[in-house]
Design an enzyme around this catalytic site. Structure first.
Site, PDB file in Angstrom:
ATOM      1  N   GLN A 105     -20.387  12.209  36.391  1.00 26.74           N
ATOM      2  CA  GLN A 105     -20.045  11.491  36.730  1.00 26.74           C
ATOM      3  C   GLN A 105     -19.016  11.061  37.621  1.00 26.74           C
ATOM      4  OE1 GLN A 105     -18.118  11.063  32.660  1.00 26.74           O
ATOM      5  NE2 GLN A 105     -19.837  11.454  31.722  1.00 26.74           N
ATOM      6  N   CYS A 106     -18.784  11.681  38.753  1.00 29.13           N
ATOM      7  CA  CYS A 106     -18.070  11.327  40.230  1.00 29.13           C
ATOM      8  C   CYS A 106     -19.273   9.868  40.550  1.00 29.13           C
ATOM      9  CB  CYS A 106     -17.904  12.636  40.719  1.00 29.13           C
ATOM     10  SG  CYS A 106     -16.684  12.552  42.349  1.00 29.13           S
ATOM     11  N   GLY A 107     -17.795   9.155  41.415  1.00 28.14           N
ATOM     12  CA  GLY A 107     -18.497   8.155  43.007  1.00 28.14           C
ATOM     13  C   GLY A 107     -19.514   9.535  43.684  1.00 28.14           C
ATOM     14  N   LEU A 108     -18.896  10.485  44.115  1.00 24.46           N
ATOM     15  CA  LEU A 108     -19.938  10.618  44.666  1.00 24.46           C
ATOM     16  C   LEU A 108     -21.181  11.322  44.143  1.00 24.46           C
ATOM     17  CD1 LEU A 108     -16.928  12.414  46.633  1.00 24.46           C
ATOM     18  CD2 LEU A 108     -17.939  10.795  47.134  1.00 24.46           C
ATOM     19  N   THR A 109     -21.654  11.504  42.819  1.00 25.44           N
ATOM     20  CA  THR A 109     -22.600  12.115  42.256  1.00 25.44           C
ATOM     21  C   THR A 109     -23.710  11.605  42.774  1.00 25.44           C
ATOM     22  OG1 THR A 109     -21.439  12.868  40.363  1.00 25.44           O
ATOM     23  CG2 THR A 109     -23.527  12.883  40.182  1.00 25.44           C
TER      24      THR A 109
END
Length: 231
Positions: A105-109
Site C-alpha cells: 500500500q505504498c506510493g512506490l508499490t
C-alpha cells in the site's frame, strides 16, 4: 664478667627454655594471643622438603567455543518463506540476488513491483534472483497476512520471484539477514532502512556489493545487475 659457675647455670637455664633444633624436631604451630590470634608461627623439622609435583590446569573457554562464527555472507542465513518453511540462502550460491523490502500500500508499490517483474523476466535465466521481504514498519503499509501479500503481488503484478515471511528490518527485532545487510552496506544517513523498497545487490558469492534508496527504480540498476551476472 660472669664467673664460670654462673655461666654453667645460665646455659642450663637456656637449654630448659629453648630446646635445640634437630632433624627429628616435628612441626609445631604457636598461636599468638589477640590481637594477633589470626597469625601463626610455624617451626618445621630441619629436613629437605619433598618436592611438590607441578599441576597444570587447562581451562577451556566454553563461552567462546559455543559461539558460532559470525555470518560472512548472505549464503550463511536461513529465512522463512511465506508458508513458514525454512529456506537456506546457501541454495542461491552462484546467483546474483536483489533483496528488497516490499509493501502493498505504498506510493512506490506500483512502479517497483512492475519493474521488479520486468527485471526478473529478463534475467532470471541468466542467474538473477529477486528476494522480496514484506515489512509493515513504514506507515503500516503492509498490514496483510503472508497469504494476502503473495496473492496481491502474484495476481496484480505477475510476481514469479519468491516472497518470504513478513519481517522487521529495523530495531531490536530486525531479521538477522537485514542486520547483516545493513552492517555490510550503510545508507547515506546511517544503517537503518529508510522506507519500503530499499534494495541490496548481492554477488554470486553472497557478498553485499551495493545498496539503493527506496526511490531508486529497479530498472535504473539494470547495468549493475548485468555486470555481476557477467562476472
Amino acid at each position: 664478667m660472669l664467673c664460670s659457675s654462673t655461666r654453667i647455670l645460665f646455659r642450663r637455664a637456656i637449654r630448659r627454655v629453648v630446646p635445640p633444633l634437630s632433624s627429628s624436631f616435628n612441626a609445631k604451630t604457636l598461636s599468638l594471643s589477640p590481637p594477633y590470634h589470626h597469625h601463626n608461627i610455624s617451626f618445621f623439622k630441619a629436613t629437605t622438603p619433598t618436592p611438590t609435583p607441578l599441576r597444570f590446569s587447562l581451562r577451556t573457554d566454553h563461552t567462546m567455543a559455543s559461539q558460532s562464527s559470525p555470518p560472512k555472507s548472505v549464503h550463511d542465513f536461513t529465512v522463512k518463506d511465506a508458508r513458514g518453511n525454512d529456506v537456506n540462502l546457501g541454495n542461491y550460491k552462484g546467483k546474483v540476488l536483489l533483496i528488497v523490502n516490499v509493501a502493498s500500500q505504498c506510493g512506490l508499490t506500483n512502479s517497483n513491483y512492475t519493474e521488479l517483474s520486468q527485471l526478473y523476466e529478463k534475467y532470471r535465466e541468466k542467474g538473477l534472483e529477486i528476494l522480496a521481504f514484506p515489512c509493515n514498519q513504514f506507515g503500516a503499509q503492509e498490514p496483510g497476512t503472508n497469504e494476502q501479500i503473495v496473492e496481491f503481488a502474484c495476481t496484480r503484478f505477475k510476481a514469479e520471484y519468491p516472497i518470504f515471511d513478513k519481517v522487521d528490518v529495523n530495531g531490536n527485532e530486525a531479521a538477522p539477514l537485514y542486520k547483516h545487510l545493513k552492517s555490510s552496506k550503510g545508507g547515506l544517513f546511517g544503517d537503518s532502512i529508510k522506507w519500503n523498497f530499499s534494495k541490496f545487490l548481492v554477488d554470486k558469492e553472497g557478498n553485499v556489493v551495493d545498496r539503493y534508496a527506496p526511490t531508486t527504480s529497479p530498472l535504473s540498476i539494470e547495468k549493475d545487475i548485468k555486470k555481476l551476472l557477467d562476472a
